[in-house]
Design an enzyme around this catalytic site. Structure first.
Site, PDB file in Angstrom:
ATOM      1  N   PRO A  38      63.020  48.966 -21.840  1.00 53.99           N
ATOM      2  CA  PRO A  38      62.199  48.732 -20.858  1.00 53.99           C
ATOM      3  C   PRO A  38      61.684  49.875 -19.904  1.00 53.99           C
ATOM      4  CG  PRO A  38      64.215  47.358 -20.716  1.00 53.99           C
ATOM      5  CD  PRO A  38      64.419  48.508 -21.747  1.00 53.99           C
ATOM      6  N   GLU A  39      60.260  49.621 -19.865  1.00 54.05           N
ATOM      7  CA  GLU A  39      59.876  51.062 -18.853  1.00 54.05           C
ATOM      8  C   GLU A  39      58.957  50.478 -17.812  1.00 54.05           C
ATOM      9  OE1 GLU A  39      57.981  54.265 -20.966  1.00 54.05           O
ATOM     10  OE2 GLU A  39      59.370  54.027 -22.681  1.00 54.05           O
ATOM     11  N   ARG A  81      74.048  46.552 -25.397  1.00 52.94           N
ATOM     12  CA  ARG A  81      74.705  48.099 -25.458  1.00 52.94           C
ATOM     13  C   ARG A  81      75.309  48.014 -24.028  1.00 52.94           C
ATOM     14  NH1 ARG A  81      71.303  51.471 -28.209  1.00 52.94           N
ATOM     15  NH2 ARG A  81      71.203  50.660 -30.395  1.00 52.94           N
TER      16      ARG A  81
END
Length: 285
Positions: free
Chosen positions: A2-3, A113
């Site tokens: 996600p940016e 993660r």
DNA sequence: CCACAACCCTGAGGGC
DNA sequence: TGCCCTCAGGGTTGTG
């Protein structure tokens, strides 16, 4: 990954289900997913507070509560969404934080993660030194081409590295950096302080364009990113270079290259984005 | 200011 | 087929 456009899409999708809801419970099975304070203090403080607003700063999701900010960074694989009570959280094996809401639903933070973090604080700048030193928002009106050029002055580092530097510009990540450089026809290794005024203006424009278009397409679902409703964004269908190593450039047909810059996979077209050559000395007249 | 390594982890992919 | 091993992936922090 996600940016800015992905985080903005998440924020927009969560506004309706979250604003006005009161937090009734807290659950966590991975303490390190709580950035601050410790999980017990987090639970004691967050329960009873009502969500007043939800906004984005850089890649942070910021929920304004009655007395605190609830801040989430998704990092690479984080997801934040509201789930109905009849869907057990085990349906998503990576849920590590749950906040019960006054309408019976749950706000869930999922992260395979475990790089992402949730914070509860009164002061945004307190969560990390990085958060305190964030650069300007690239889509703000105040972020003009002149501001961009002034910030690049005296910076000898590679353009790609600079675009990824959150203290230089907030919210640009690997995908949109590569896309912006391609559209501006600038090589990722080009030194920032060698840009002409026109080149800097072009890059400023393409950074804003790729981010705006990313938001319009509701983010890029490259691997883990999903919108809060669980569906994929569409921005990945519009990439010119990201993830297209070896494939033909959509502008010139040349095979795209992938190199490593600032420890990141970097995609570019060797023809459209030629390597900067040492400036030729002007011929004597 | 700059380059680079380490860190946080797990899923994917290669080798056998 | 399946096990073991390695490493990519990216933002942040720390080191030199």
């Amino acid at each position: 990954m996600p940016e800015l456009p992905e985080v903005e899409t998440v924020v927009r999708g969560l506004r309706a289900p979250l604003v006005g809801r009161t937090i009734t419970s807290f659950w966590n099975d991975w303490p390190r997913s709580i950035g601050m304070p410790d999980p017990d203090s987090f639970a004691a403080r967050v329960v009873g507070q009502t969500v007043q607003a939800i906004d984005r700063r850089a890649k942070y999701i910021v929920c304004t509560l009655d007395h605190d900010l609830l801040i989430v960074h998704l990092k690479m694989t984080g997801r934040l969404y509201v789930a109905p009570p009849d869907v057990p959280h085990e349906a998503d094996r990576w849920v590590h934080v749950k906040l019960g809401l006054s309408d019976g639903r749950e706000l869930r933070f999922s992260d395979s993660r475990k790089f992402g973090k949730v914070f509860l604080t009164g002061d945004f700048a307190s969560i990390t030194p990085g958060a305190a030193a964030l650069g300007p928002e690239p889509l703000d009106d105040s972020f003009t081409a002149d501001v961009f050029r002034a910030r690049m002055k005296g910076r000898s580092t590679a353009l790609k590295a600079l675009l990824l530097d959150q203290s230089f510009i907030a919210g640009v990540g690997n995908i949109y950096a590569d896309e912006a450089l391609f559209r501006a026809k600038l090589h990722p290794l080009r030194r920032a302080d060698t840009l002409t005024k026109a080149e800097a203006a072009a890059l400023h424009a393409t950074v804003q364009a790729v981010l705006r278009e990313g938001i319009d397409h509701e983010g890029a679902s490259v691997n883990w990113y999903r919108k809060p409703d669980g569906t994929t964004g569409e921005a990945q269908r519009h990439f010119y270079v990201y993830g297209r190593e070896g494939e033909p450039c959509l502008m010139c047909g040349a095979p795209l290259h992938k190199i490593r810059v600032a420890q990141r996979g970097t995609h570019f077209c060797p023809t459209c984005q030629p390597e900067a050559r040492p400036r030729k000395r002007r011929a004597a007249r």
